[in-house]
Enzyme design. Structure first.
Site, PDB file in Angstrom:
ATOM      1  N   LYS A  49       0.838  -1.194   0.000  1.00 60.60           N
ATOM      2  CA  LYS A  49       0.000   0.000   0.000  1.00 60.60           C
ATOM      3  C   LYS A  49       0.878   1.251   0.000  1.00 60.60           C
ATOM      4  O   LYS A  49       2.085   1.180   0.228  1.00 60.60           O
ATOM      5  CB  LYS A  49      -0.921  -0.008   1.222  1.00 60.60           C
ATOM      6  CG  LYS A  49      -0.199   0.021   2.553  1.00 60.60           C
ATOM      7  CD  LYS A  49      -1.173  -0.072   3.721  1.00 60.60           C
ATOM      8  CE  LYS A  49      -0.415  -0.029   5.057  1.00 60.60           C
ATOM      9  NZ  LYS A  49      -1.327  -0.077   6.211  1.00 60.60           N
TER      10      LYS A  49
ATOM     11  N   TYR B 207      14.718  30.300   9.710  1.00 59.03           N
ATOM     12  CA  TYR B 207      13.478  30.999  10.027  1.00 59.03           C
ATOM     13  C   TYR B 207      13.388  31.320  11.516  1.00 59.03           C
ATOM     14  O   TYR B 207      13.728  30.497  12.371  1.00 59.03           O
ATOM     15  CB  TYR B 207      12.272  30.150   9.628  1.00 59.03           C
ATOM     16  CG  TYR B 207      11.916  30.240   8.155  1.00 59.03           C
ATOM     17  CD1 TYR B 207      11.523  31.442   7.591  1.00 59.03           C
ATOM     18  CD2 TYR B 207      11.960  29.105   7.351  1.00 59.03           C
ATOM     19  CE1 TYR B 207      11.188  31.528   6.243  1.00 59.03           C
ATOM     20  CE2 TYR B 207      11.626  29.178   6.004  1.00 59.03           C
ATOM     21  CZ  TYR B 207      11.240  30.391   5.457  1.00 59.03           C
ATOM     22  OH  TYR B 207      10.914  30.474   4.121  1.00 59.03           O
TER      23      TYR B 207
END
Length: 377
Positions: free
Chosen positions: A51, A272
């Site tokens: 999956k 940041y």
């Protein structure tokens, strides 16, 4: 693109397309992991959970390689995944959809040769109606909830499902199954609780083989295996049991390129929000991967990459497309624009990165982005 691996695990890249990240997927190691798991569960059979595009590694390459290794049972989560996978495998391979049937996809599922995992009385009725419409018997797997409360027929509906099974000859039940919620923790009492519940279900549905163990369940012992085990993360090199040595071979390696280096003085703000301020002179490098490439923001100030076996800490915040690392421990000039650093490899496992990010190896593996150049070997 070619990546050469030295004995010490360091990599060099010869680029053909200017990529800034290289994800190497070792299909031979994948096949050996499957073979190890298949031997571990014998005489039961081993399926493969493919999956999420084979945990992000490419189901179109992974599933055929596992088929060549002898796997004949493949599990996906969503119907759309099964539609993609089914044409890639020979007719003797079975493709199962763990989430079962959505309304109105029953006939498409049947006509495509896909096997649903039935999780409710309603899904049984849907599949039975499709069999009646098509005038033929259809295969299915029955999933039962043994204590995870996620998918599967709940205990209060088992008696009614048993009546459905006895009365309806249009559905061929291939396996009954459930999912272990704590299999990676060998000390969890939930494992014994779920096994005991699965044994009670086997008494109620004695004519059907059991599919029970996931990756961790395989290493809990034979009583968890049933007739078909369905490993997932262990196939791809992830540790099946927390806190124990990983018996699986690594399947993925990730190397990311440096895009800029610099030397900064004390008091320099990095990244940041100036979340890091240097306390002395420091040499920095910016590498071309970030949270958009599957390296979580939670690695900020906690994670690292490697070069020549030396740990290079992440400083400042992980950005969408880049990460700043401290390269002061390396000789000056060792890293330049285009040099590669190891994110996943012999010095740093999936579990290492997951630990630093405060998550699990599954999330790291399935999140690796599509911007990396991929090489299968």
């Amino acid at each position: 693109m070619h990546i050469g691996i030295h004995e010490d695990g360091q990599s060099d890249a010869i680029r053909t397309g200017g990529a800034t990240g290289y994800l190497t997927i070792d299909l031979a190691a994948l096949a050996r992991n499957y073979e190890k798991l298949a031997k571990e569960v014998a005489p039961a059979r081993a399926a493969a959970v493919v999956k999420a595009d084979a945990y992000g590694l490419g189901a179109d390459r992974v599933a055929p390689r596992l088929y060549a290794q002898g796997c004949r049972h493949f599990f996906v989560a969503q119907f759309v995944e099964a539609l993609h996978l089914r044409p890639l495998l020979a007719a003797d391979a079975a493709v199962f959809v763990l989430n079962g049937l959505q309304p109105e996809n029953e006939l498409a599922c049947a006509r495509s040769g896909i096997v649903p995992v039935i999780n409710s009385l309603g899904q049984w009725r849907q599949w039975s109606a499709a069999a009646k419409t098509l005038g033929r018997t259809l295969p299915a797997v029955l999933q039962f909830d043994t204590g995870m409360s996620r998918l599967g027929v709940p205990p209060e509906d088992r008696a009614m499902l048993s009546e459905y099974v006895k009365a309806d000859g249009r559905i061929e039940v291939l396996f009954i199954m459930s999912h272990l919620a704590s299999a990676d923790d060998v000390d969890s009492g939930q494992n014994d609780d779920q096994r005991a519940e699965m044994e009670r279900i086997s008494v109620e549905f004695p004519e059907f083989d059991v599919c029970f163990a996931n990756s961790g369940g395989i290493f809990l012992g034979k009583v968890y295996h049933g007739a078909l085990a369905r490993p997932g993360i262990a196939l791809y090199g992830g540790a099946p049991t927390a806190g124990r040595d990983n018996p699986m071979e690594p399947v993925v390696r990730l190397d990311v390129a440096v895009v800029q280096t610099r030397t900064v003085s004390a008091g320099t703000r990095v990244g940041y929000a100036a979340s890091h301020v240097t306390t002395g002179e420091m040499r920095l490098a910016t590498i071309a991967a970030g949270y958009a490439d599957g390296l979580p923001r939670s690695l900020s100030g906690r994670g690292a990459v490697y070069c020549d076996g030396i740990r290079l800490p992440i400083i400042g915040r992980v950005s969408m497309d880049s990460i700043i690392i401290d390269i002061s421990a390396l000789p000056a000039g060792r890293l330049i624009c285009g040099s590669l650093v190891e994110v996943l490899g012999p010095h740093q496992t999936l579990e290492d990165v997951a630990r630093d990010a405060g998550t699990i190896s599954y999330e790291i593996l399935t999140g690796l982005g599509r911007r990396y150049e991929r090489q299968y070997r």
